[in-house]
Design a protein around this motif. Sequence first.
Motif, PDB file in Angstrom:
ATOM      1  N   ASN A 221       0.827  -1.205   0.000  1.00 39.17           N
ATOM      2  CA  ASN A 221       0.000   0.000   0.000  1.00 39.17           C
ATOM      3  C   ASN A 221       0.868   1.265   0.000  1.00 39.17           C
ATOM      4  OD1 ASN A 221      -2.619   1.012  -0.141  1.00 39.17           O
ATOM      5  ND2 ASN A 221      -2.719   1.410   2.049  1.00 39.17           N
ATOM      6  N   CYS A 222       1.838   1.330  -0.920  1.00 37.66           N
ATOM      7  CA  CYS A 222       2.768   2.457  -0.967  1.00 37.66           C
ATOM      8  C   CYS A 222       2.057   3.743  -1.388  1.00 37.66           C
ATOM      9  CB  CYS A 222       3.914   2.160  -1.936  1.00 37.66           C
ATOM     10  SG  CYS A 222       3.403   1.950  -3.660  1.00 37.66           S
ATOM     11  N   LEU A 223       2.633   4.875  -0.995  1.00 38.42           N
ATOM     12  CA  LEU A 223       2.084   6.188  -1.329  1.00 38.42           C
ATOM     13  C   LEU A 223       2.766   6.718  -2.571  1.00 38.42           C
ATOM     14  CD1 LEU A 223       0.356   8.711  -0.637  1.00 38.42           C
ATOM     15  CD2 LEU A 223       2.319   9.531   0.702  1.00 38.42           C
TER      16      LEU A 223
ATOM     17  N   ASN B  28      -7.904   7.394  -8.661  1.00 38.79           N
ATOM     18  CA  ASN B  28      -8.889   6.857  -7.721  1.00 38.79           C
ATOM     19  C   ASN B  28      -9.568   5.617  -8.293  1.00 38.79           C
ATOM     20  OD1 ASN B  28      -9.880   7.571  -5.020  1.00 38.79           O
ATOM     21  ND2 ASN B  28     -11.893   7.620  -6.003  1.00 38.79           N
TER      22      ASN B  28
ATOM     23  N   GLN C 281      -6.911   2.845  -8.179  1.00 42.06           N
ATOM     24  CA  GLN C 281      -6.716   2.386  -6.801  1.00 42.06           C
ATOM     25  C   GLN C 281      -7.820   1.419  -6.384  1.00 42.06           C
ATOM     26  OE1 GLN C 281      -7.699   5.132  -3.627  1.00 42.06           O
ATOM     27  NE2 GLN C 281      -5.747   4.717  -2.612  1.00 42.06           N
TER      28      GLN C 281
ATOM     29  N   ASN D 222      -6.015  -1.803  -5.427  1.00 43.40           N
ATOM     30  CA  ASN D 222      -6.000  -1.841  -3.957  1.00 43.40           C
ATOM     31  C   ASN D 222      -4.607  -2.138  -3.402  1.00 43.40           C
ATOM     32  OD1 ASN D 222      -7.338  -1.508  -1.497  1.00 43.40           O
ATOM     33  ND2 ASN D 222      -7.618  -3.714  -1.237  1.00 43.40           N
ATOM     34  N   ASP D 223      -3.553  -1.616  -4.075  1.00 42.15           N
ATOM     35  CA  ASP D 223      -2.197  -1.848  -3.570  1.00 42.15           C
ATOM     36  C   ASP D 223      -1.368  -0.562  -3.514  1.00 42.15           C
ATOM     37  OD1 ASP D 223      -1.876  -1.437  -6.266  1.00 42.15           O
ATOM     38  OD2 ASP D 223      -0.690  -3.258  -6.646  1.00 42.15           O
ATOM     39  N   PHE D 224      -2.012   0.595  -3.612  1.00 44.42           N
ATOM     40  CA  PHE D 224      -1.286   1.860  -3.472  1.00 44.42           C
ATOM     41  C   PHE D 224      -2.236   2.945  -2.989  1.00 44.42           C
ATOM     42  CE2 PHE D 224      -3.166   2.334  -7.655  1.00 44.42           C
ATOM     43  CZ  PHE D 224      -3.444   3.689  -7.770  1.00 44.42           C
ATOM     44  N   ARG D 225      -1.640   3.994  -2.441  1.00 43.83           N
ATOM     45  CA  ARG D 225      -2.349   5.233  -2.116  1.00 43.83           C
ATOM     46  C   ARG D 225      -1.742   6.348  -2.962  1.00 43.83           C
ATOM     47  NH1 ARG D 225      -0.456   6.525   3.008  1.00 43.83           N
ATOM     48  NH2 ARG D 225       1.258   5.070   2.562  1.00 43.83           N
ATOM     49  N   PHE D 226      -2.374   7.498  -3.008  1.00 43.12           N
ATOM     50  CA  PHE D 226      -1.801   8.589  -3.796  1.00 43.12           C
ATOM     51  C   PHE D 226      -2.158   9.936  -3.188  1.00 43.12           C
ATOM     52  CE2 PHE D 226      -6.016   8.055  -5.592  1.00 43.12           C
ATOM     53  CZ  PHE D 226      -6.444   9.344  -5.862  1.00 43.12           C
ATOM     54  N   ALA D 227      -1.301  10.892  -3.467  1.00 43.97           N
ATOM     55  CA  ALA D 227      -1.535  12.289  -3.087  1.00 43.97           C
ATOM     56  C   ALA D 227      -1.118  13.152  -4.262  1.00 43.97           C
ATOM     57  CB  ALA D 227      -0.726  12.655  -1.848  1.00 43.97           C
TER      58      ALA D 227
ATOM     59  N   LEU E 228      -8.018  14.812  -1.845  1.00 46.74           N
ATOM     60  CA  LEU E 228      -6.803  14.142  -2.304  1.00 46.74           C
ATOM     61  C   LEU E 228      -5.867  15.069  -3.075  1.00 46.74           C
ATOM     62  CD1 LEU E 228      -8.521  10.862  -3.536  1.00 46.74           C
ATOM     63  CD2 LEU E 228      -7.155  11.148  -1.455  1.00 46.74           C
TER      64      LEU E 228
END
Length: 292
Positions: free
Chosen positions: A120-122, A144, A147, A151-156, A213
Amino acid sequence: MRNLALKARPIEDDGEDHLSALDFGRIATLIEGEAGIKLPPGKRLMVEGRLRKRMRALGQADFASYCDFLFKQGGLERELTHLINAVTTNKTDFFREAEHFDYLVDHMVPNLVASRGERNCLLKVWSAASSTGAEAYTLAMVLNDLQAQRNDFRFAILGTDISTAVLAQGRRAVYPAEMIAPVPPEMQGRYVMHPRRAGARREVRIVPELRRLVRFNHLNLMDGSYPFDRDVDIVFLRNVLIYFEKADQEAVVTRLVGHLRPGGYLVLGHSESMIGTSLAVRQVAPAVFQKL
C-alpha cells in the motif's frame, strides 16, 4: 495608376487608450524576469485587454497612469501578484492529451508500485503548472479508479501555479458545466456534482472525496529551488515550457527532475521537446521520460 492599397493603421491611431511601446517593454521585461514568460510585441493587445479590468479596479484612468503607479510610485510590490494573474495564460482542459493518462494506468503506476516493494505504498504526483486544477483533478479521477481496482497503493496530488487566482479556483473546484465534457460519463457520475437548482450560468463542482486528495500551493517555476518533497513519483509539466526561453526551460526541467525519485516519471506536453540532453532520464513514450 495610383496605388489604392490601404496601409494598416498603427495601434495608437485607433482612438483607444494603449500601452506605449516603452511601457509594454517594461511590463514584458518584468513578466519574463519574474515568471519566465515571453511577451513579444504581438502580445500587446492581449496584455492591454487583460489589464483593463485591473486598471478599473484600481481607479487608474489610463495605461500611462497605471504604469506610473507601477514603476514610479512604488506600486509594483503590492501589484505584482495581480499583474502576473492578469497576463499569464491559463489554458487547461480535463483529460487534455488523454494518452498520457492511459500510459499512467498501463505503465507508470504498475512499474512504480512493483519497484517500491511496499504494501500500500504512497505515490506522490505533482501537477507543476496546474492552472485552475483540471489536470490535477483528472489525475485524481484516474488514480482513484485505478486504486479501487488494484488496492495496492495510495496517492496524493500536488498542484502548483504562479497565479493565485487560478489556484483559488482549483481549491474551490467549481467549473463551467461545458468544461467537463471530456470527462467520461461514468466518471462524471462518480466525481462531479451538479447544482440542485440551475443558475444563470451552469456550473459543476468536483466531489469532496476527490478534493481532499488534491492540494494546491503557489510556486514560481523561475525560483531557484522548490520547497517540496524530493521523492515525487510523477511530475506533469505540460504545455508551459513553450512560453520560456531555452535556458529557463532547461533550468526548470533540471530542478523538477531533481524532485523525482529514481524511476520516477516526467511528463511534458506533446508540443514540447525534451529539454536538457544531459539529464539522467530516458524517453519511454511520446513526451514521457523516466529518471534513471
